[in-house]
Every structure is written in C-alpha cells, then in structure tokens.
Design an enzyme around this catalytic site. Structure first.
Site, PDB file in Angstrom:
ATOM      1  N   CYS A 224      24.962  82.535  20.564  1.00 28.55           N
ATOM      2  CA  CYS A 224      25.926  83.281  19.526  1.00 28.55           C
ATOM      3  C   CYS A 224      25.846  82.632  17.994  1.00 28.55           C
ATOM      4  CB  CYS A 224      27.097  83.448  19.954  1.00 28.55           C
ATOM      5  SG  CYS A 224      27.353  83.975  21.569  1.00 28.55           S
ATOM      6  N   ASP A 225      26.148  81.466  17.924  1.00 29.58           N
ATOM      7  CA  ASP A 225      26.291  80.899  16.627  1.00 29.58           C
ATOM      8  C   ASP A 225      24.959  79.880  16.136  1.00 29.58           C
ATOM      9  OD1 ASP A 225      28.707  81.767  17.341  1.00 29.58           O
ATOM     10  OD2 ASP A 225      29.609  79.772  17.848  1.00 29.58           O
TER      11      ASP A 225
ATOM     12  N   CYS B  22      28.336  77.985  22.241  1.00 23.36           N
ATOM     13  CA  CYS B  22      27.409  79.001  22.399  1.00 23.36           C
ATOM     14  C   CYS B  22      26.136  78.866  21.398  1.00 23.36           C
ATOM     15  CB  CYS B  22      28.245  80.357  22.249  1.00 23.36           C
ATOM     16  SG  CYS B  22      27.101  81.624  22.792  1.00 23.36           S
TER      17      CYS B  22
END
Length: 522
Positions: free
Chosen positions: A348-349, A345
């Site tokens: 997200c990361d 992701c």
C-alpha cells in the site's frame, strides 16, 4: 491506454449501463494528461452510452475527470489515471453512474441519501494499494447517491507535491472539507457511521432486541465465515458479528496456497466468502467488536457478548474467531509516528517512499518479501532481524541478497523510532552481540514481525496461553462449556487461511453437537 483484453472485458461491463454517462476531463499539456485523454477516449469508444469531452477551464486538479450524467455536475472525480487496483473503482463508478444498482444494503443506501450537510472528500491512493479501492469505491458511491457529497480520488504518484505538503505517509488517506478524516481501510458502513452520529444509538437498540441465537460467531474472517456456513446448513439460528468481513485476509495481496484456487487476492477471497455466507440465513452484524464475554451461569442458559458499542447479544453457544493483528515493536516513537513513517503494508504505502531510504523490521517470509518489493521502488532498504540469521525461505533470502540496494543487519534489536515531531527521520537499534547502539537515517519503517491474537477482551473468561492464544481441545472447545474457538486466535499451529476455514467448520460442528446434547434451561 487499454489493451485488447481489457477493452473486451470493459465493453461487456458497459453493456449493463441503463443511463448515459459523461466523462468530463480537465487536462493540460502534460504526459499524465495525455494518458488520461487516451484512457477516456478508449472507454467512450466502447459504448454509445458513454461520451467524453474536455473542459480545461474548470478550477480543479489537472489531469482529472468527472464521471457524471448529462446535465449534472455531481458524481465521482478521479485525479490521474485510475489504473492498477483502482481500475475496478473506475468500472464501478461508470456502472453506478450509468444506473446499475449497488449491492449494498438498502437501509445503508437510504441512510446515505438522507445525510444532511456538505461533505467534500478527497482520497489519496496508490495504484499498488489493495486497501485503497474499498475506500475509493465507498466514497464514490456516496457522491453518486447524495448531491451534497463530492469525492475526488487522487493518485499520490501523480500529485507528489500534495503528498509532501499534506505530509501523507500512508494510503488510503481521506480528507473531509480540508481536514484529515481517516487513514487506512474503511468500509462504507464505517464512513457513514462517522458522519451519522445518531445512528449508533439506534443500532444498539436493534441489537439488544435480537432474539437468542443458537450459535453466535464472533469474528468474520475465514474461520468465522466457514463456521457460519456450517451452522446455517444445520438449520439453527446463526449470528455472525465482526468489525470488517474478511478480517486479516483483506490485508493480504496474493494468495497462492488455497487449495483448488491457484491464485487469488485477499479482497477477492473476502468477497467470495461473503457471497457464500449470504446464500444462507445468517444474521450478519457488521462494524461491531466484542468487548466482553459473560459465560452462562449454568448449562443450557445463554452466554452473552457485550459489544464495544454497548449492545448485548445472547446465544446458547459461542464461536470465537477473532483472528490476529500485526505485532507492534513496542518501542518509543512507534505509536507517535504510526502512519507518519511507521507502517505495516509495503504494497500500500511503498510508492509513497519512492527514492527514499527505508527499513524493514523482521526477517521472516513477510519481512523479506517486503524488502524485495520495496527495493524496486525506494532508493535503499535496510532489513533488521533480531535473531542471528534470517528466518525466511532460502529462495527468498537468495533473491534478497542479490539486490544491490538492500543491506541486511542481523542481531539487531530495534530500540527507538526517531522523528522530528511530524514524521520519521530515523531508527535506533542495539547490536545484540556487542551491545553497541547505532542510528540509521530513514524516512520510512515497515514493521513485519508477526501477529498477535485478538483476544484481549476475553480476560477472566476463557483460558489463554502466555501470548494470548485461546486454549482449545481437538474439537475446538475452550475451557468454558458451550464456548468454542477457531483460527488464528487459538493455539492451533500454523496460521494459514485454509487451516482457519477448516477449524471454523470443525468448531461449528462441535457447537451443533453441544446444542443437541444440552437441554435449554428456563
């Protein structure tokens, strides 16, 4: 800190408060503390039920603030200014501390209140993470309901030293009493189930006592939700079981091709699907995955679904809508360093790799989009594509090649993820033209190579093709009478949300047609 539009919207929400709320901040002289001070002052100025003051002597992170009631020291704490995707978490915390009821099932709320023990949770998030709010909001609610539970939501971008010291390479990451508790999206029910270990046996007993369904839908993504609505509208007994409502779309950020909805987000669409299903008499069974399908011994007898928890559910017809999951590279080191540099992701990361060198594996639309997004955050991106050329849309390729901190390598077969035992340090790939082996020094690898159907549990029951997709006909029927399938787990071409919902509706209509033509056997 808040613009006028946000203030107007927040003021309307704060009118729902029925109890006074205190925002107790612990700050220092940093710029981040100044941001938090400005945010809290703006919020307190919007409602006479909200007050803000500082207590800078508390032994807690700076900057942080507690959302609580006068005379109480419990409630959720935010370390940093919760903006971006987490601003919704702050609004919910204000409302719930201020007396606005949660929409979660009463049985689950009671279970949280009865949890015995001391639980101190810490959640590290990034403001661009669309998976993080679910976890933050769940743990915030738990800290509001049970005074023995505390929760601090920590902006990883503000507390970079903690990210490094705790070797966090993916968000959300949750610690319980100092030890890592979980990583990635978790629902409230999943968290409570991990804490309340005796609840599992009770649930299995309840599920085993469920009467026979007319149609049981396995999978609660777009296809499953559509199938449930269409079945319930026919007035038949409908069950819908799944691990997490929304399925794969929960991992999707922007959705701009769902006709009549110009733009939305995966989490918002999942909430809308859940709300629609809740309008009907559908027995929704969360946190359950299927382990085996036992087809009926003869027409008219019920099929059976064995769950991973050990329960058995029976139904006259079955609709399988279990969707798909991210495809892994299946190379040495990948599983070892998952969440420790190997991730799926970028939204997200990505912020956790600020200023670092990373790779994106995959040259389709998702891979190229990931590389473009990451290029604005990290120091350098190397995109590796197995084929001789990228497969992404030309407009995306043009944007990618215009970026100065992106390299593209085609004909590259990733052969190994390299690490130091704790985290990713590099990647090895083979040039498919020359057969030469090369190594790249990296700190993060974002895998974007497509999806695999979630059908491994169907071995020996329904026919599947070589990649595991369920073979269906024009009416979504499988090779087993009374068992239908819909969405990304099937052979239907073009894995799109709008196609999955249509297939779910079609499967439901086909199941109803089967039911009215098939007499029940004693």
């Amino acid at each position: 800190m808040l613009d006028n539009t946000m203030k107007i919207q927040l003021k309307a929400y704060l009118e729902k408060l029925t109890k006074p709320v205190e925002l107790v901040a612990t700050l220092d002289g940093s710029a981040k503390s100044s941001d938090v001070r400005g945010l809290l002052a703006d919020i307190a100025g919007l409602s006479d039920k909200v007050s803000f003051f500082e207590n800078n002597d508390l032994p807690v992170r700076k900057p942080s603030f507690l959302v609580t009631n006068p005379g109480s020291a419990s409630g959720p704490r935010f370390a940093g200014a919760p903006m971006g995707h987490e601003f919704t978490s702050l609004i919910l915390a204000l409302l719930q501390v201020g007396g606005h009821p949660s929409k979660e099932a009463q049985e689950l709320l009671d279970q949280i209140r009865e949890l015995d023990g001391k639980f101190h949770f810490e959640t590290y998030y990034s403001q661009t993470c669309h998976n993080c709010p679910d976890v933050v909001q769940a743990l915030n609610l738990m800290s509001i309901l049970n005074p023995n539970i505390t929760h601090t939501a920590i902006d990883g971008g503000v507390f970079q030293d903690e990210i490094k010291d705790r070797n966090i390479m993916g968000v959300p990451t949750v610690f319980l009493n100092g030890d890592q508790f979980g990583q990635g999206r978790m629902t409230l029910g999943e968290i409570v189930a991990k804490l309340d270990t005796g609840a599992g046996d009770k649930l299995v007993e309840k599920l085993n006592n469920r009467p026979v369904y007319d149609v049981l839908i396995v999978g609660s993504g777009p296809a499953g939700a559509a199938a449930a609505v269409y079945a319930a509208r026919k007035g038949i007994r409908t069950g819908l079981m799944g691990e997490r409502f929304g399925g794969q779309i929960l991992d999707t950020v922007d959705i701009e091709n769902y006709i009549s909805v110009p733009k939305t987000e995966g989490a918002k669409l999942a909430m809308a699907l859940k709300s629609h299903v809740d309008d009907y008499e559908v027995d929704v069974i969360d946190l359950q995955s299927a382990q085996r399908l036992i087809p009926a011994s003869k027409p008219g007898m019920p099929h059976q679904i064995e769950t991973a928890s050990g329960a058995v559910l029976k139904s006259r017809s079955i609709i399988i809508a279990t969707g798909a999951r991210w495809r892994s590279m299946n190379v040495p080191g990948e599983e070892q360093y998952r969440t420790r540099g190997v991730t799926f992701c970028p939204h997200c990361d990505g912020p956790l790799f600020k200023g670092k060198h990373v790779a994106v594996v995959g040259g389709g639309n998702s891979g190229v989009e990931a590389a473009i997004d990451l290029a604005g955050v990290v120091k350098h991106v190397t995109l590796l594509e197995f084929a001789p050329e990228l497969k992404a849309d030309s407009v995306l390729q043009a944007k990618l090649r215009s970026l100065p901190n992106v390299d593209v390598i085609v004909n590259a077969q990733t052969t190994e993820v390299i690490g130091d035992g704790q985290k990713v340090t590099g990647l090895e790939y083979r040039d498919r033209v020359t057969s030469d082996t090369h190594k790249l020094a990296l700190e993060g690898i974002f895998v974007q190579i497509g999806l695999l159907p979630n059908t491994h549990w169907l071995e020996g029951s329904v026919e599947r093709n070589r990649i595991g997709e369920i073979i269906i006909d024009a009416k979504c029927e499988t090779t087993v009478k009374g068992v239908f399938a819909a969405g990304d787990c099937t052979t239907v071409p073009y894995k799109q949300i709008i196609i999955a919902t249509g297939e779910g509706a079609k499967a439901s209509l086909s199941a109803f047609d089967y039911l009215i033509r098939t007499p029940t056997s004693a």
